[in-house]
Design an enzyme around this catalytic site. Structure first.
Site, PDB file in Angstrom:
ATOM      1  N   ASP A  36     -16.395  29.687  -0.492  1.00  0.00           N
ATOM      2  CA  ASP A  36     -16.573  28.456   0.274  1.00  0.00           C
ATOM      3  C   ASP A  36     -17.793  28.501   1.185  1.00  0.00           C
ATOM      4  O   ASP A  36     -18.459  27.494   1.390  1.00  0.00           O
ATOM      5  CB  ASP A  36     -15.320  28.175   1.108  1.00  0.00           C
ATOM      6  N   ALA A  37     -18.063  29.689   1.738  1.00  0.00           N
ATOM      7  CA  ALA A  37     -19.195  29.792   2.668  1.00  0.00           C
ATOM      8  C   ALA A  37     -20.500  29.503   1.924  1.00  0.00           C
ATOM      9  O   ALA A  37     -21.372  28.791   2.423  1.00  0.00           O
ATOM     10  CB  ALA A  37     -19.233  31.182   3.274  1.00  0.00           C
TER      11      ALA A  37
ATOM     12  N   ASP B 259     -20.628  25.821   1.273  1.00  0.00           N
ATOM     13  CA  ASP B 259     -20.949  25.103   2.510  1.00  0.00           C
ATOM     14  C   ASP B 259     -22.429  25.215   2.847  1.00  0.00           C
ATOM     15  O   ASP B 259     -23.037  24.261   3.330  1.00  0.00           O
ATOM     16  CB  ASP B 259     -20.127  25.643   3.681  1.00  0.00           C
TER      17      ASP B 259
ATOM     18  N   SER C 240      -1.170  -3.335 -20.497  1.00  0.00           N
ATOM     19  CA  SER C 240      -0.014  -2.660 -19.903  1.00  0.00           C
ATOM     20  C   SER C 240       0.825  -2.091 -21.037  1.00  0.00           C
ATOM     21  O   SER C 240       0.388  -2.095 -22.187  1.00  0.00           O
ATOM     22  CB  SER C 240       0.767  -3.623 -19.033  1.00  0.00           C
ATOM     23  N   LEU C 241       1.998  -1.606 -20.729  1.00  0.00           N
ATOM     24  CA  LEU C 241       2.779  -0.918 -21.749  1.00  0.00           C
ATOM     25  C   LEU C 241       4.172  -1.520 -21.890  1.00  0.00           C
ATOM     26  O   LEU C 241       4.777  -1.926 -20.896  1.00  0.00           O
ATOM     27  CB  LEU C 241       2.945   0.560 -21.367  1.00  0.00           C
TER      28      LEU C 241
ATOM     29  N   GLU D 282       2.036  11.977 -22.652  1.00  0.00           N
ATOM     30  CA  GLU D 282       1.445  12.355 -21.367  1.00  0.00           C
ATOM     31  C   GLU D 282       2.284  11.727 -20.265  1.00  0.00           C
ATOM     32  O   GLU D 282       3.004  10.759 -20.507  1.00  0.00           O
ATOM     33  CB  GLU D 282      -0.012  11.907 -21.284  1.00  0.00           C
TER      34      GLU D 282
ATOM     35  N   LYS E  95       3.383   9.499 -17.170  1.00  0.00           N
ATOM     36  CA  LYS E  95       2.974   8.202 -16.641  1.00  0.00           C
ATOM     37  C   LYS E  95       2.919   8.338 -15.125  1.00  0.00           C
ATOM     38  O   LYS E  95       3.938   8.505 -14.460  1.00  0.00           O
ATOM     39  CB  LYS E  95       3.976   7.135 -17.065  1.00  0.00           C
TER      40      LYS E  95
ATOM     41  N   ASP F 260       2.380   7.330 -11.286  1.00  0.00           N
ATOM     42  CA  ASP F 260       2.639   6.139 -10.495  1.00  0.00           C
ATOM     43  C   ASP F 260       1.564   6.010  -9.426  1.00  0.00           C
ATOM     44  O   ASP F 260       1.732   6.414  -8.289  1.00  0.00           O
ATOM     45  CB  ASP F 260       4.026   6.269  -9.853  1.00  0.00           C
TER      46      ASP F 260
ATOM     47  N   ARG G 299      -7.552  -2.539 -12.056  1.00  0.00           N
ATOM     48  CA  ARG G 299      -7.107  -3.221 -13.261  1.00  0.00           C
ATOM     49  C   ARG G 299      -7.008  -4.727 -13.025  1.00  0.00           C
ATOM     50  O   ARG G 299      -7.327  -5.519 -13.901  1.00  0.00           O
ATOM     51  CB  ARG G 299      -5.751  -2.643 -13.674  1.00  0.00           C
TER      52      ARG G 299
ATOM     53  N   TYR H 132      -6.777   8.879 -18.552  1.00  0.00           N
ATOM     54  CA  TYR H 132      -5.879   8.912 -19.704  1.00  0.00           C
ATOM     55  C   TYR H 132      -6.361   8.025 -20.837  1.00  0.00           C
ATOM     56  O   TYR H 132      -5.595   7.721 -21.748  1.00  0.00           O
ATOM     57  CB  TYR H 132      -4.450   8.538 -19.296  1.00  0.00           C
TER      58      TYR H 132
ATOM     59  N   LYS I  73       1.643   7.752 -27.260  1.00  0.00           N
ATOM     60  CA  LYS I  73       0.554   7.005 -27.892  1.00  0.00           C
ATOM     61  C   LYS I  73       0.319   7.502 -29.314  1.00  0.00           C
ATOM     62  O   LYS I  73       0.408   8.703 -29.554  1.00  0.00           O
ATOM     63  CB  LYS I  73      -0.750   7.189 -27.092  1.00  0.00           C
TER      64      LYS I  73
ATOM     65  N   LYS J 134      10.523   5.161 -19.795  1.00  0.00           N
ATOM     66  CA  LYS J 134      10.638   5.081 -18.336  1.00  0.00           C
ATOM     67  C   LYS J 134      11.777   5.936 -17.792  1.00  0.00           C
ATOM     68  O   LYS J 134      12.863   5.979 -18.356  1.00  0.00           O
ATOM     69  CB  LYS J 134      10.878   3.615 -17.916  1.00  0.00           C
TER      70      LYS J 134
ATOM     71  N   CYS K 275      17.538   8.924  26.418  1.00  0.00           N
ATOM     72  CA  CYS K 275      17.790   9.882  25.337  1.00  0.00           C
ATOM     73  C   CYS K 275      19.284   9.903  25.047  1.00  0.00           C
ATOM     74  O   CYS K 275      20.096  10.075  25.956  1.00  0.00           O
ATOM     75  CB  CYS K 275      17.306  11.270  25.750  1.00  0.00           C
TER      76      CYS K 275
ATOM     77  N   CYS L  41      20.543  13.688  26.227  1.00  0.00           N
ATOM     78  CA  CYS L  41      20.542  14.169  27.611  1.00  0.00           C
ATOM     79  C   CYS L  41      20.539  13.050  28.646  1.00  0.00           C
ATOM     80  O   CYS L  41      20.698  13.297  29.833  1.00  0.00           O
ATOM     81  CB  CYS L  41      19.359  15.110  27.855  1.00  0.00           C
TER      82      CYS L  41
ATOM     83  N   CYS M 162      11.659  11.903  24.106  1.00  0.00           N
ATOM     84  CA  CYS M 162      12.393  12.455  25.224  1.00  0.00           C
ATOM     85  C   CYS M 162      11.538  13.616  25.705  1.00  0.00           C
ATOM     86  O   CYS M 162      11.251  14.538  24.939  1.00  0.00           O
ATOM     87  CB  CYS M 162      13.758  12.967  24.769  1.00  0.00           C
TER      88      CYS M 162
ATOM     89  N   CYS N 254      16.470  19.239  27.239  1.00  0.00           N
ATOM     90  CA  CYS N 254      17.364  18.371  26.473  1.00  0.00           C
ATOM     91  C   CYS N 254      18.017  19.212  25.378  1.00  0.00           C
ATOM     92  O   CYS N 254      17.337  19.861  24.590  1.00  0.00           O
ATOM     93  CB  CYS N 254      16.568  17.219  25.861  1.00  0.00           C
TER      94      CYS N 254
END
Ligand code: IVH
Length: 673
Positions: free
Chosen positions: A40-41, A44, A89-90, A124, A126, A128, A147, A236, A298, A322, A416, A419, A434, A439
């Site tokens: 990483d250094a 960077d 769509s499917l 594959e 699906k 969300d 879309r 996809y 597919k 689904k 609260c 207490c 609180c 408490c």
């Protein structure tokens, strides 16, 4: 301009091009392929040099420079984009039988001319998230669109440019002149939970599920906001340019070769193989680190796809199997309020038990009063609830049509519930708190944190024991831990003379912990181990008690105003001052510590970082190093912790095999903050 300057500019331009190429290459290795070649250094250093030169020569900044991923100026609105190839769509399948019927139809529609024997399916997950199209011309990212309604979407190029797994430039050979990969932008579950947690802490809006958050992020008018959201993409499919490939699977392989992040997939020769995979995913769905709502099946061959065509808006060559939705509908019987360790008082929904995706849900979070108001939820309402991964279920909305007039509005208490002290709502926050450290509701959580390994490190004092001692009334707060005696422990189940003595010895030993550990153990809001150390190097407990100001604390490098304010507020509260007094009486050392000592909270601890995290690895590496730990590249028996992000691969496997402690982001933050 004289020749000398012109030459100079050419040199600078060349170096910029070189740096951009290097940064692009290494960020692909990191974000897309998960196999960095440099540490990483080094990365960077390249990035910083690029930023510096661009800073000095703004006229040489190109829109495709990797530095531009931070997001440009806000937009007025989104332009419309017409999709040359509609984004379809499917159709859905809900049972293996539906899949068999679909397979039969596919076979019926394809005749021998279409080489039926070679019918293969791809499966594959699906995802969300939010469907997007990425248009590359001559290998350069020129247009990103949502879309929309499938024909017309929105131009969200500026926002998609900030997504780190979307490269500005494709690599490799034979890239079609116009190529339009399509896929899903999403946020994995761990960064989603982390994001919501931070929002909640800050009293800001939380999101019901990663999909809403991803969609909200992509439709931000200010790309700088999008840039801060840990979004990623899985591709996809291909819109324009698809003709270049004989099949779906070959198109995906090609996309991968161009440096794009491609949805994992499997090939099958029969629908029974497809069904097996679908059923496997139904069982394993909760192991997927991002939200999925089904399996897409597919037909692989492009020619067969073309022969099958589409009906209405869905292709006949694909279908979505689904999963049961992770959402449900039930009655909100009551709203109760909970008090957490930090004193946050949160409303909780008491529900008529309901089965959501195989889990019975009887409680759900309502976050805060604003959340309830915004959704117009009343006690007695029928509500929709949702569950995302392991996140606590949430009440998403009220079903207002079901009301009969018996519903009533809920309001948060002024005091609260545990207490009785008045609750406060810090300015700008949505959460009520609180602030009484004694408490009892917070006390148990406090003790658990106080005795833990990263805090006072009292060996043998776990969560279960803390609960038991609380129930028996043997401890009431963290100070009373030091009043425990061997005779009190000995008769307890699981204790003998020896173990009781050992525990008392560990408790005694913890009295010599340095002040930074104590400060961290006190559980002041926003004060993690690193912050505690920074403060303890400058101020003693007495200094803090005698009124160190927000300004004085903010002068410490690494401490901002929010943290400084939290510390000042903590030390101003009478109950907290009293608690500290009692800890001092019991012999804890509140002296400032010497700075620069190489014994941070993670001193001597070796870390390996792997997988996709919500921020660059360098950010995590810096935190580890600031706390005295070191980051190494490979997992061995000597590794103390593996910080594993989304889709961590072989390093995670090895850690599990060797029994090395694996931390996710949340656990890592716990360790530090
Ligand atoms: S293929 C021509 N594959 O599901 C087929 N879609 O209902 C077009 N989605 O809007 C879609 N994961 O956002 C396909 N692996 C996947 C997917 C996927 C998620 C979404 C996509 C689309 C919706 C279709």
């Amino acid at each position: 301009m004289n020749d000398k300057t012109a030459e100079n500019i050419e040199e600078i331009r060349a170096r910029l091009e070189e740096l951009r190429g290097l940064v692009r290459y290494h960020s692909r290795r990191y974000y897309i392929e998960d196999s960095p070649e440099i540490d990483d250094a080094e990365y960077d250093a390249l990035y910083t040099e690029l930023e510096l030169i661009e800073g000095e020569h703004p006229e040489l900044v190109t829109p495709d420079s990797p530095t531009q991923k931070v997001g440009g100026e806000p937009l007025e609105g989104f332009e419309e984009v017409r999709h040359a190839v509609p984004m379809l769509s499917l159709a859905n399948a809900r049972s293996p039988q539906d899949l068999r019927e679909w397979d039969a139809r596919v076979r019926r529609l394809l005749d021998d001319e279409n080489d039926l024997e070679n019918l293969r399916y791809v499966t594959e997950l699906k995802i969300d998230g939010l469907a997007v199209s990425l248009r590359y011309e001559a290998g350069r990212f020129v247009l990103g669109a949502t879309r929309g309604n499938g024909t017309v979407g929105e131009n969200v190029t500026a926002n998609l440019s900030t997504v780190r797994s979307i490269p500005e430039k494709l690599v490799g050979e034979d890239i079609p002149p116009v190529l339009e990969p399509r896929g899903e932008v999403y946020m994995a579950l761990a960064p989603f939970e982390e994001f919501n947690r931070k929002q909640e802490e800050a009293g800001e809006k939380t999101y019901a599920n990663p999909r809403n958050l991803a969609a909200g992020s992509i439709r931000q008018l200010d790309p700088r906001i999008t840039a801060k959201r840990p979004l990623t993409v899985y591709l996809y499919g291909v819109g324009e340019g698809y003709e270049a490939y004989p099949s779906h699977s070959e198109a995906l392989a090609a996309l991968k070769g161009y440096g794009l992040r491609v949805n994992p997939h499997e090939l099958h020769n029969s629908i029974e193989g497809v069904i097996e995979v679908c059923e496997r995913w139904v069982r394993k769905r909760e192991e997927v680190p991002y939200q999925v709502d089904g399996v897409v099946v597919k037909v692989d061959s492009r020619e067969q796809q073309a022969a099958l065509g589409s009906v209405q808006k869905a292709p006949r060559w694909a279908i979505a199997y689904k999963f049961e939705p992770l959402a449900g509908r039930t009655k909100l019987k009551d709203i109760i309020v909970n008090v957490g360790r930090t004193g946050a008082v949160t409303p909780q929904a008491v529900l008529e038990p309901v089965n959501v995706g195989g889990v019975t849900i009887s409680k759900a979070t309502l976050h805060n009063e604003d959340y309830i108001r915004e959704r117009g939820v009343l006690v007695g309402d029928t509500v929709m609830i949702e569950r995302a991964g392991d996140v606590i279920p949430q009440v998403v909305r009220a079903v207002t049509e079901d009301r009969d007039g018996s519903e009533r509005e809920f309001s948060m208490p002024d005091a609260c519930p545990v207490c009785g002290e008045p609750l406060v709502r810090p300015p700008g926050e949505a959460v009520l708190r609180c602030v009484n450290a004694s408490c009892p509701a917070q006390a148990l959580e406090h003790v658990i944190h106080f005795v833990s390994k990263t805090a006072m490190d009292i060996d043998g004092f776990g969560e279960k024991l803390a609960e038991k001692l609380f129930d028996l009334g043997l401890i009431k707060d963290v100070a009373t831990v030091y009043d425990l005696r061997t005779e009190q422990l000995e008769p307890l189940e699981g204790f003998g003379e020896k173990s009781a003595k050992n525990l008392i010895r560990s408790i005694e030993k913890s009295k010599s912990q340095p002040f930074d550990r104590i400060l961290f153990a006190l559980g002041v809001r926003h004060v993690g181990a690193v912050t505690a150390r920074l403060v303890a190097e400058r101020f003693s407990g007495d200094d803090l008690l005698s009124g160190v100001t927000v300004e004085e604390l903010s002068e410490i490098d690494g401490i901002g105003e929010v943290v400084a304010r939290a510390i000042v507020e903590y030390f101003a509260i009478e109950e907290n001052r009293d608690l500290i007094g009692r800890l001092k009486e019991r012999g804890l050392d509140f002296q400032a510590i010497s700075s620069g000592a190489s014994d941070g909270p993670l001193a001597g601890r070796k870390f390996v970082i792997t997988g996709a995290l919500s921020e660059p690895r360098s950010a995590f590496a810096n935190r580890i190093e600031a706390a005295g730990g070191t980051v190494v590249s490979s997992v061995s028996k000597k590794t103390d912790y593996v910080l594993a992000g989304e889709e961590a691969g072989s390093k995670l496997e090895k850690a599990n095999k060797l029994g090395v402690v694996v931390l996710d982001e949340a656990a890592f933050r716990e360790l530090l903050f």
